[in-house]
Write a protein that holds these residues in place. Structure first.
Motif, short mmCIF file in Angstrom:
data_model
loop_
_atom_site.label_atom_id
_atom_site.label_comp_id
_atom_site.label_asym_id
_atom_site.label_seq_id
_atom_site.Cartn_x
_atom_site.Cartn_y
_atom_site.Cartn_z
N SER A 169 41.98 74.80 -12.97
CA SER A 169 41.73 74.34 -11.60
C SER A 169 40.38 74.82 -11.11
N SER A 216 37.68 72.84 -12.80
CA SER A 216 37.65 71.49 -12.25
C SER A 216 36.84 71.44 -10.95
N ARG A 241 41.04 67.75 -13.28
CA ARG A 241 41.74 68.72 -14.14
C ARG A 241 42.16 68.08 -15.46
#
Length: 316
Positions: free
Chosen positions: A26, A29, A36
């Motif tokens: 996460s 990302s 993700r």
């Protein structure tokens, strides 16, 4: 930049963030402004193409490999190498004792005779034995257990622990393991009870014992059986003891006078025992362990991982 090169660069960047910097998928990302699922696909690409290689260090697998090597090198019948590298040193003996107890429980049958030595190692094995539904088992001490000092050799406690596990009464050998005079030992051995215990020990089909060192801290030295002169002589000629009989690196008795004054199972009888189980939980015992397995006094070895490694690396 070619598409493949660009994908490789992106996968490397994501992999370094994930595996080296401990960033979550996460976090990666958000920082790289990609989805993700894209992070996940790049990590998979890094694995599939060999950019990232994952190795699993299974201590059990390493222990099994060492056990196989020891089995072949020393022509042993059975070897258990106990993974202990992630165990605190203070808990190593307990861990090895537990493993040895599990093995012994697996082989004990009705009417077996179990001969035992003494010391902290054998006591640890006895403490971990779970009661087993067997009948007619005999537990007998295979060497003298009386001490000349206040140091505890765990002879009484070990015999009781083994006997309790197999629902029997222990057969003690309540004598010093080494006498001051050979004549005194010979006289005592004529007693009916002592002859009975010694014969029972020779007939044992399971023997459980450890080896000793010739360090100043060795239990046989602290128990008051030997003079300072004898101790110095043994430290110069022996690597340790096997059931209280001092041997060199090849398992040969180094002092026949002391050996004749020693009461307990003979090394030849120990060698002939169907299950002769040596339990080791200290690297200090490796030289004596090597002597015991080379000479064939033990056909089964339960040993901690570090000692097993030292035994495999051992050279005269």
């Amino acid at each position: 930049m070619a598409a493949k090169d660009r994908r490789t660069a992106e996968a490397l960047r994501v992999a370094k963030m994930y595996y080296q910097q401990d960033r979550s998928q996460s976090e990666i990302s958000k920082e790289l402004s990609i989805s993700r699922p894209t992070v996940s696909r790049l990590l998979r690409y890094a694995l599939d193409t060999g950019l990232v290689r994952i190795e699993i260090g299974d201590p059990g697998e390493t222990a099994e490999q060492m056990a196989d090597e020891l089995l072949q090198r020393y022509s042993l019948r059975h070897v258990i190498v106990v993974p202990t590298r992630n165990i605190a040193p203070a808990d190593r003996l307990d861990t090895v004792g537990h493993a040895a107890a599990n093995y012994i429980e697996s082989i004990v049958r009705d009417d077996d005779i179990i001969g035992i030595g003494w010391g902290r190692t054998v006591h640890s094995v006895g403490e971990h034995l779970a009661p087993k539904d067997v009948r007619g088992v005999t537990v007998v001490q295979i060497k003298g257990s009386a001490s000349n000092t206040e140091h505890n050799n765990y002879g009484f406690e070990s015999a009781n622990a083994f006997a309790n596990a197999f629902h029997t009464l222990p057969q003690y050998l309540p004598l010093p393991v080494i006498f001051e005079q050979e004549q005194t030992k010979a006289l005592v051995e004529r007693e009916t009870y002592i002859r009975h215990i010694a014969d029972m020990g020779r007939r044992a089909n399971i023997a459980v014992f450890t080896v000793g060192t010739v360090r100043d801290s060795a239990m046989l030295f602290r128990l008051g059986y030997l003079t300072q002169r004898e101790q110095s002589h043994l430290q110069a000629t022996a690597v340790g003891d096997v059931v209280s009989r001092f041997v060199d690196i090849d398992g040969r008795v180094v002092d026949e006078d002391i050996n004749r004054r020693t009461i307990g199972i003979e090394l030849a009888d120990l060698k002939a025992t169907p299950h002769s189980i040596l339990v080791v939980a200290s690297t200090a015992k490796v030289p004596a362990t090597r002597a015991a397995v080379v000479a064939g006094y033990a056909n089964t070895l339960v040993i901690d991982e570090d000692s097993a490694q030292d035994l495999l690396s051992f050279e005269n």
